[in-house]
Design a protein around this motif. Structure first.
Motif, PDB file in Angstrom:
ATOM      1  N   SER A 179      -1.632 -31.618  -2.638  1.00 49.02           N
ATOM      2  CA  SER A 179      -0.538 -31.938  -3.552  1.00 49.02           C
ATOM      3  C   SER A 179      -0.870 -31.630  -4.993  1.00 49.02           C
ATOM      4  O   SER A 179      -0.166 -32.052  -5.892  1.00 49.02           O
ATOM      5  CB  SER A 179      -0.183 -33.423  -3.427  1.00 49.02           C
ATOM      6  N   SER A 180      -1.954 -30.882  -5.228  1.00 47.62           N
ATOM      7  CA  SER A 180      -2.387 -30.644  -6.609  1.00 47.62           C
ATOM      8  C   SER A 180      -1.369 -29.837  -7.391  1.00 47.62           C
ATOM      9  O   SER A 180      -1.188 -30.040  -8.582  1.00 47.62           O
ATOM     10  CB  SER A 180      -3.733 -29.911  -6.610  1.00 47.62           C
ATOM     11  N   ASP A 181      -0.675 -28.886  -6.730  1.00 49.87           N
ATOM     12  CA  ASP A 181       0.315 -28.077  -7.429  1.00 49.87           C
ATOM     13  C   ASP A 181       1.428 -28.944  -7.977  1.00 49.87           C
ATOM     14  O   ASP A 181       1.869 -28.804  -9.103  1.00 49.87           O
ATOM     15  CB  ASP A 181       0.870 -27.018  -6.471  1.00 49.87           C
ATOM     16  N   CYS A 226      -6.587 -17.451  -4.562  1.00 50.59           N
ATOM     17  CA  CYS A 226      -6.991 -18.776  -4.073  1.00 50.59           C
ATOM     18  C   CYS A 226      -5.793 -19.584  -3.594  1.00 50.59           C
ATOM     19  O   CYS A 226      -5.960 -20.611  -2.931  1.00 50.59           O
ATOM     20  CB  CYS A 226      -7.720 -19.548  -5.177  1.00 50.59           C
ATOM     21  N   GLN A 227      -4.563 -19.143  -3.964  1.00 53.27           N
ATOM     22  CA  GLN A 227      -3.336 -19.852  -3.633  1.00 53.27           C
ATOM     23  C   GLN A 227      -3.407 -21.301  -4.098  1.00 53.27           C
ATOM     24  O   GLN A 227      -3.148 -22.242  -3.331  1.00 53.27           O
ATOM     25  CB  GLN A 227      -3.059 -19.773  -2.125  1.00 53.27           C
ATOM     26  N   ALA A 228      -3.801 -21.466  -5.363  1.00 52.18           N
ATOM     27  CA  ALA A 228      -3.957 -22.806  -5.911  1.00 52.18           C
ATOM     28  C   ALA A 228      -3.803 -22.738  -7.425  1.00 52.18           C
ATOM     29  O   ALA A 228      -4.022 -21.683  -8.036  1.00 52.18           O
ATOM     30  CB  ALA A 228      -5.328 -23.378  -5.555  1.00 52.18           C
ATOM     31  N   PRO A 229      -3.426 -23.856  -8.047  1.00 55.35           N
ATOM     32  CA  PRO A 229      -3.384 -23.884  -9.512  1.00 55.35           C
ATOM     33  C   PRO A 229      -4.770 -23.646 -10.085  1.00 55.35           C
ATOM     34  O   PRO A 229      -5.780 -23.974  -9.465  1.00 55.35           O
ATOM     35  CB  PRO A 229      -2.890 -25.303  -9.819  1.00 55.35           C
ATOM     36  N   LYS A 230      -4.797 -23.097 -11.253  1.00 53.93           N
ATOM     37  CA  LYS A 230      -6.070 -22.763 -11.892  1.00 53.93           C
ATOM     38  C   LYS A 230      -6.308 -23.732 -13.052  1.00 53.93           C
ATOM     39  O   LYS A 230      -5.519 -23.784 -13.993  1.00 53.93           O
ATOM     40  CB  LYS A 230      -6.054 -21.326 -12.393  1.00 53.93           C
ATOM     41  N   PRO A 231      -7.401 -24.514 -13.014  1.00 56.80           N
ATOM     42  CA  PRO A 231      -7.693 -25.450 -14.106  1.00 56.80           C
ATOM     43  C   PRO A 231      -7.977 -24.707 -15.411  1.00 56.80           C
ATOM     44  O   PRO A 231      -8.228 -23.497 -15.419  1.00 56.80           O
ATOM     45  CB  PRO A 231      -8.939 -26.197 -13.606  1.00 56.80           C
ATOM     46  N   PRO A 232      -7.963 -25.410 -16.526  1.00 61.71           N
ATOM     47  CA  PRO A 232      -8.257 -24.768 -17.814  1.00 61.71           C
ATOM     48  C   PRO A 232      -9.637 -24.125 -17.822  1.00 61.71           C
ATOM     49  O   PRO A 232     -10.577 -24.634 -17.208  1.00 61.71           O
ATOM     50  CB  PRO A 232      -8.182 -25.928 -18.821  1.00 61.71           C
ATOM     51  N   ARG A 233      -9.747 -22.981 -18.484  1.00 65.84           N
ATOM     52  CA  ARG A 233     -10.988 -22.242 -18.726  1.00 65.84           C
ATOM     53  C   ARG A 233     -11.570 -21.628 -17.459  1.00 65.84           C
ATOM     54  O   ARG A 233     -12.679 -21.081 -17.501  1.00 65.84           O
ATOM     55  CB  ARG A 233     -12.040 -23.134 -19.413  1.00 65.84           C
TER      56      ARG A 233
END
Length: 462
Positions: free
Chosen positions: A83-85, A104-111
């Motif tokens: 559920s991170s997206d 990765c089919q996932a949100p990318k954290p900062p930096r």
């Protein structure tokens, strides 16, 4: 074959030779030099003393250990909950850019950036170093820095040993050759001097560059992004009437974004080295380093403290104009796709094949759209030599699709690709403006379809 100072030769297959080459170079300079000094009585002042042997071999032990750690420490892996997206969407700030990794089919954290060598998103990625076959990242930076420090110190000490023997050779240059060092000794000490000079020159520059960037808490990739942002700001300010952006982006809405992660020298280095104790920063054993925090708890690797110089948090990285333009319109083929999805009455006047006037009106409308598309293509081709955007347009019947990359190069000619970043993986979700709701009539059809797919995927995951 091209060569980059950080990523080395860009020839496929050579990545298997990088680490063995480093091992051979360390062995040659570290141990062949001792063999030469201790077995050649014709090289004054003679064999190494016990103290010299102890210092030199102690530095070599530190060098080997830090190099091993720089090669084997995991650069970090994001473990995202299903559920991170959706959670990231709920936490969005006004005008904050969200990034999504398509591979990765996932949100990318900062930096974070997707490394094309490690095949995953790396937390606070600096660059991928082929000489360690590892990424310099949040978790590996302390070990990489210690390796550079101990290598430079060992090279300086070897330089002092070589200088002592070279000074005796120079002072005895007028004596008969049979009273001086043998040919083998002269050739060997010459090769050692050349290897020592070249290695020290390259690694000292790399050490200074690494310290310079991380003392202000900025990675090499972020320095590249900052250069691109400053270049874009200067171009927009120098040509306010840029026809290329007027249809899709208002240049006046782009303001300068300050780099937000510089918190001061001590905080920066404490964050980079994983401890606020300066004595542990340079310990070869027991120094440790930062670890990626757990996603549920949050913290280092998922979020970073900012200095408050910008209007709100989360404004970094600066917008990539070309990617946001394509994200907004679904690519250069948007017009073609939109026309394919419209009913036949768009083409034939609204009632079957319609009458002559309807066909004429529809034809004129399509002719105007074709003319506008050709103008955009011409402006892009003109802009290629001005803004640093490199790309190609392929024509397939009526469809014109963007197939190149945003290959902006900085003043040194570097692209993100040169640092190991997979430039194709990142999908920018258009910057959200949560002040009010958008009118669906103003949103392109391709964008509405894309949003519906994203929402459907979020509901399935939750």
């Amino acid at each position: 074959m091209t060569t980059h100072p950080l990523t080395g030769p860009q020839t496929p297959g050579l990545h298997l030779l990088y680490v063995p080459s480093v091992v051979v170079l360390i062995t040659f300079q570290g141990y062949f030099s001792q063999y030469l000094f201790n077995t050649s009585p014709d090289l004054r002042p003679g064999p190494l003393t016990f103290r010299e042997n102890a210092i030199f071999n102690g530095l070599l032990v530190c060098l080997w250990w830090t190099y091993y750690r720089a090669c084997t420490i995991d650069p970090g892996r994001f473990l995202l909950s299903p559920s991170s997206d959706k959670n990231d969407s709920d936490k969005a700030k006004p005008n904050q850019s969200k990034r999504f990794c398509k591979k990765c089919q996932a949100p990318k954290p900062p930096r974070a950036h997707h490394c094309r060598h490690c095949a995953r998103c790396i937390p606070r990625m600096d660059h991928h170093c082929p000489w360690t076959n590892n990424c310099v990242s949040l978790t590996t930076f302390p070990y990489f820095l210690r390796f550079l420090i101990y290598t430079n110190v060992a090279l300086v000490y070897l330089s002092s040993l070589l200088y002592t023997r070279l000074s005796f050779i120079w002072s005895d240059r007028h004596l008969p050759s049979y009273l001086g060092p043998s040919l083998f000794s002269l050739i060997s000490i010459t090769l050692l001097c050349l290897a020592n000079f070249c290695t020290f020159f390259a690694l000292f520059i790399l050490l200074v560059t690494t310290l310079k960037s991380w003392v202000v808490n900025i990675t090499l990739i972020e320095m590249w992004e900052l250069d691109r942002h400053n270049s874009l700001i200067s171009k927009i300010s120098s040509s306010a009437n840029n026809d290329y952006w007027t249809d899709d982006f208002d240049p006046a809405s782009l303001s300068r974004i300050e780099f937000p992660y510089d918190l001061g020298f001590f905080k920066n280095m404490s964050q980079a080295m994983g401890t606020s104790n300066p004595l542990r920063w340079f310990l070869p054993i027991g120094g440790g380093g930062p670890t990626l925090a757990d996603q549920k708890k949050g913290g280092l690797g998922w979020e970073y403290e900012e200095n408050g110089f910008n209007d709100w948090e989360g404004m970094w990285p600066p917008p990539d104009m070309e990617k946001e333009r394509r994200a907004k319109h679904g690519g250069w083929a948007y017009k073609h796709q939109e026309q394919q999805e419209r009913p036949d009455d768009y083409y034939y006047g609204g009632n079957g094949f319609g009458g002559g006037e309807d066909i004429k009106t529809t034809f004129e409308r399509r002719q105007q759209e074709d003319f506008a598309r050709k103008q955009r293509v011409a402006r892009l081709q003109q802009l290629q030599g001005q803004s640093g955007i490199i790309g190609e347009l392929e024509e397939n019947e009526d469809e014109r699709e963007w197939t190149g990359k945003t290959g902006w190069r900085n003043s040194e000619g570097d692209r993100l690709w040169d640092y190991g970043v997979d430039e194709d993986e990142e999908d920018y979700v258009a910057r959200e403006v949560v002040v009010g709701e958008e009118d669906d009539d103003d949103v392109p059809l391709a964008e509405l379809i894309r949003r519906r797919k994203v929402l459907t995927k979020q509901d399935d995951n939750s």
